[in-house]
Design an enzyme around this catalytic site. Structure first.
Site, PDB file in Angstrom:
ATOM      1  N   ARG A  85       0.867  -1.176   0.000  1.00  0.00           N
ATOM      2  CA  ARG A  85       0.000   0.000   0.000  1.00  0.00           C
ATOM      3  C   ARG A  85       0.902   1.223   0.000  1.00  0.00           C
ATOM      4  O   ARG A  85       1.908   1.261   0.728  1.00  0.00           O
ATOM      5  CB  ARG A  85      -0.908   0.026   1.232  1.00  0.00           C
ATOM      6  CG  ARG A  85      -2.096  -0.936   1.175  1.00  0.00           C
ATOM      7  CD  ARG A  85      -3.124  -0.522   0.117  1.00  0.00           C
ATOM      8  NE  ARG A  85      -4.290  -1.385   0.088  1.00  0.00           N
ATOM      9  CZ  ARG A  85      -4.440  -2.422  -0.740  1.00  0.00           C
ATOM     10  NH1 ARG A  85      -3.486  -2.735  -1.596  1.00  0.00           N
ATOM     11  NH2 ARG A  85      -5.543  -3.135  -0.724  1.00  0.00           N
ATOM     12  N   GLU A 128      -3.297   7.737  -3.820  1.00  0.00           N
ATOM     13  CA  GLU A 128      -3.842   7.243  -5.105  1.00  0.00           C
ATOM     14  C   GLU A 128      -5.171   7.898  -5.427  1.00  0.00           C
ATOM     15  O   GLU A 128      -5.964   8.111  -4.510  1.00  0.00           O
ATOM     16  CB  GLU A 128      -4.039   5.725  -5.018  1.00  0.00           C
ATOM     17  CG  GLU A 128      -2.739   5.006  -5.192  1.00  0.00           C
ATOM     18  CD  GLU A 128      -2.869   3.491  -5.118  1.00  0.00           C
ATOM     19  OE1 GLU A 128      -3.884   2.950  -5.580  1.00  0.00           O
ATOM     20  OE2 GLU A 128      -1.942   2.874  -4.598  1.00  0.00           O
ATOM     21  N   HIS A 145      -1.239   0.284  -9.686  1.00  0.00           N
ATOM     22  CA  HIS A 145      -1.878  -0.648  -8.743  1.00  0.00           C
ATOM     23  C   HIS A 145      -2.450  -1.877  -9.476  1.00  0.00           C
ATOM     24  O   HIS A 145      -3.640  -2.180  -9.381  1.00  0.00           O
ATOM     25  CB  HIS A 145      -2.988   0.056  -7.939  1.00  0.00           C
ATOM     26  CG  HIS A 145      -3.286  -0.618  -6.626  1.00  0.00           C
ATOM     27  ND1 HIS A 145      -3.682   0.054  -5.498  1.00  0.00           N
ATOM     28  CD2 HIS A 145      -3.250  -1.931  -6.272  1.00  0.00           C
ATOM     29  CE1 HIS A 145      -3.882  -0.805  -4.503  1.00  0.00           C
ATOM     30  NE2 HIS A 145      -3.630  -2.025  -4.955  1.00  0.00           N
TER      31      HIS A 145
HETATM   32  C1  DGY Z   1      -5.523  -6.145  -2.939  1.00  0.00           C
HETATM   33  O1  DGY Z   1      -6.091  -7.216  -3.160  1.00  0.00           O
HETATM   34  O2  DGY Z   1      -5.470  -5.637  -1.819  1.00  0.00           O
HETATM   35  C2  DGY Z   1      -4.880  -5.456  -4.094  1.00  0.00           C
HETATM   36  O3  DGY Z   1      -4.189  -4.343  -3.705  1.00  0.00           O
HETATM   37  C3  DGY Z   1      -5.899  -5.096  -5.149  1.00  0.00           C
HETATM   38  O4  DGY Z   1      -6.362  -6.204  -5.764  1.00  0.00           O
END
Ligand code: DGY
Length: 328
Positions: free
Chosen positions: A238, A267, A285
């Site tokens: 993240r 984001e 992402h």
């Molecule tokens: C998740 O699954 O957390 C990814 O970042 C997005 O698919």
């Protein structure tokens, strides 16, 4: 019985929501809904299939109504949902951890690592612009991965899959985790480390922790003062795990040789300084974006809703401890 799906998802699973007596509302927009739209479309729903771009807090849960039983998040990460608020209200929350997602993210991590080490994106850009005038011994020299050290921050399921692939590249792997993991050590030959030691000794540092109050900006100025000079940073976890301003500074000063970033602090905004840097690879992402993963995520998200609405406990609950006190 009403169910809101906040955006059309690339999975055949949504069809399995359609059952007699149910109204399935799928957002008609190919963009994230605004909070007002979620409330407007979701009011009266017993279940919401949400995306990581939907911020779901207690106020929104209340606005959707007292019949809301489950929020099933189409993602492994669930930092977009206020879990304590959901639990207080007896609302179950599910996520989509599965091998397909974990492997997709692990493969993308390796794609970024290889591309950074071997300067694939820079070389591609130069070749396409016509800069290749014939073989030269000194152009685009990269870093060999073999024999280098990979530091995995957060040895969960994704971290393990990244580590498994490191064997094939003959890399040494250091890892952080709350406690040492003897099983992973025996199976993968990885070595437990403190974060400071991992930063000081890794040539590639890859982040695989969830975003929590403890991990927000855990990679910051202080970390860059300890990191091995010339290392590479990869973030497929993240964005806010890294302080982007401190990263820009570390890249600018050459403390960090390059970065592969799939996620960003705010984001979808991307720090313009990062955009201008040749030694930085940015992807939007997409670490989990494979056909296989998106389908499997849909199956998990939908089955959690179907199970909860028929009083069966799904395996993929984020707050399973409230099961006995859930809204009925
Ligand atoms: C998740 O699954 O957390 C990814 O970042 C997005 O698919």
């Amino acid at each position: 019985m009403k169910i809101l799906v906040t955006r059309k998802i690339p999975s055949t699973a949504v069809e399995q929501l359609a059952q007699e007596g149910r109204e399935i509302v799928v957002s008609p927009f190919d963009r994230p809904l605004t909070p007002e739209e979620i409330i407007q479309m979701g009011a009266g729903s017993e279940a919401v299939l949400s995306l990581l771009t939907d911020k779901i807090d207690g106020e929104m849960m209340d606005a959707i109504g007292p019949q809301l039983k489950i929020v099933s998040n189409y993602a492994v990460g669930f930092d977009n949902i206020n879990i304590p608020s959901a639990s207080e209200r007896g609302i179950l929350v599910a996520n989509t951890p599965c091998d397909e997602v974990n492997e997709s993210v692990a493969e993308h991590t390796w794609a970024l690592m290889l591309a950074l080490g071997r300067r694939v994106v820079e070389a591609d850009e130069a070749t396409k612009r016509g800069a290749y005038k014939g073989w030269e011994p000194g152009i685009f020299l990269g870093s060999l991965l073999r024999g280098k050290t990979l530091g995995i921050v957060g040895m969960g399921r994704i971290g393990e899959m990244v580590a498994r692939r490191a064997k094939g590249f003959d890399m040494k792997v250091l890892y952080t985790k709350r406690n040492p993991d003897p099983k992973a050590e025996a199976e993968l030959g990885v070595v437990f480390s403190s974060l400071d030691d991992l930063l000081a000794n890794s040539d590639f540092v890859s982040l695989h922790v969830p975003l929590t109050d403890q991990t927000r900006h855990m990679i910051n100025k202080d970390s860059f003062s300890k990191i091995k000079r010339g290392s590479f940073l990869i973030n497929t976890a993240r964005g806010p795990v890294v302080d982007e301003y401190d990263l820009v500074e570390a890249l600018r000063s050459g403390v960090v040789s390059g970065a592969g970033l799939d996620v960003f602090d705010a984001e979808p905004n991307v720090n313009p300084e990062l955009v201008g840097m040749e030694n930085v690879i940015l992807t939007p992402h997409i670490a989990s974006a494979t056909h296989e993963s998106r389908e499997a995520m849909g199956q998990l998200a939908v089955s959690a809703i179907n199970k909860v609405l028929s009083s069966q406990k799904p395996e993929n609950l984020v707050n399973p401890e409230i099961w006995d006190n859930r809204r009925k």
